[in-house]
Design a protein around this motif. Structure first.
Motif, PDB file in Angstrom:
ATOM      1  N   PRO A 195      -2.772 -22.966  67.389  1.00 54.23           N
ATOM      2  CA  PRO A 195      -2.118 -22.787  66.084  1.00 54.23           C
ATOM      3  C   PRO A 195      -2.636 -21.517  65.404  1.00 54.23           C
ATOM      4  O   PRO A 195      -3.816 -21.177  65.523  1.00 54.23           O
ATOM      5  N   ARG A 196      -1.744 -20.810  64.726  1.00 58.15           N
ATOM      6  CA  ARG A 196      -2.113 -19.558  64.068  1.00 58.15           C
ATOM      7  C   ARG A 196      -1.017 -19.165  63.082  1.00 58.15           C
ATOM      8  O   ARG A 196       0.033 -19.772  63.032  1.00 58.15           O
ATOM      9  N   TRP A 197      -1.298 -18.149  62.292  1.00 56.78           N
ATOM     10  CA  TRP A 197      -0.331 -17.596  61.334  1.00 56.78           C
ATOM     11  C   TRP A 197       0.185 -16.271  61.866  1.00 56.78           C
ATOM     12  O   TRP A 197      -0.580 -15.470  62.397  1.00 56.78           O
ATOM     13  N   ILE A 198       1.505 -16.041  61.742  1.00 54.12           N
ATOM     14  CA  ILE A 198       2.080 -14.743  62.086  1.00 54.12           C
ATOM     15  C   ILE A 198       3.001 -14.305  60.948  1.00 54.12           C
ATOM     16  O   ILE A 198       3.388 -15.108  60.101  1.00 54.12           O
ATOM     17  N   ARG A 199       3.358 -13.039  60.947  1.00 57.74           N
ATOM     18  CA  ARG A 199       4.270 -12.516  59.932  1.00 57.74           C
ATOM     19  C   ARG A 199       5.676 -13.071  60.162  1.00 57.74           C
ATOM     20  O   ARG A 199       6.151 -13.146  61.294  1.00 57.74           O
TER      21      ARG A 199
END
Length: 89
Positions: free
Chosen positions: A56-60
């Motif tokens: 899991p991670r954040w992207i633009r």
């Protein structure tokens, strides 16, 4: 519109031929506020072949596209294209 449950696949050609393109699933909708770089973020997770959510991670948010074609009809070469929208089924 980006919504939780949607799946996207990578447009990059840097994947292993046996595995196919990288697939991701949207975990949370875009944040309303902009980040330090001025872009909204979306939380995603990589999908394995078995359908497990890993990394899991954040992207633009601007890396997620509704179609393979860009503004001038040219094929996109970067980012992720919408594969399946589970929010409408």
């Amino acid at each position: 519109m980006i919504q939780p449950g949607q799946t996207y696949r990578s447009l990059s050609n840097r994947h292993h031929p046996a595995d196919g393109p990288v697939r991701i699933k949207v975990i949370s909708a875009p944040l309303g506020a902009q980040d330090l770089d001025g872009m909204r973020k979306v939380q995603i997770a990589t999908l394995t072949k078995a359908g497990r959510e890993i990394r899991p991670r954040w992207i633009r948010a601007d890396k997620l596209h509704p179609s393979r074609r860009g503004a001038y009809g040219q094929p996109r070469r970067t980012g992720y294209v919408l594969e399946h929208d589970q929010t409408t089924t």
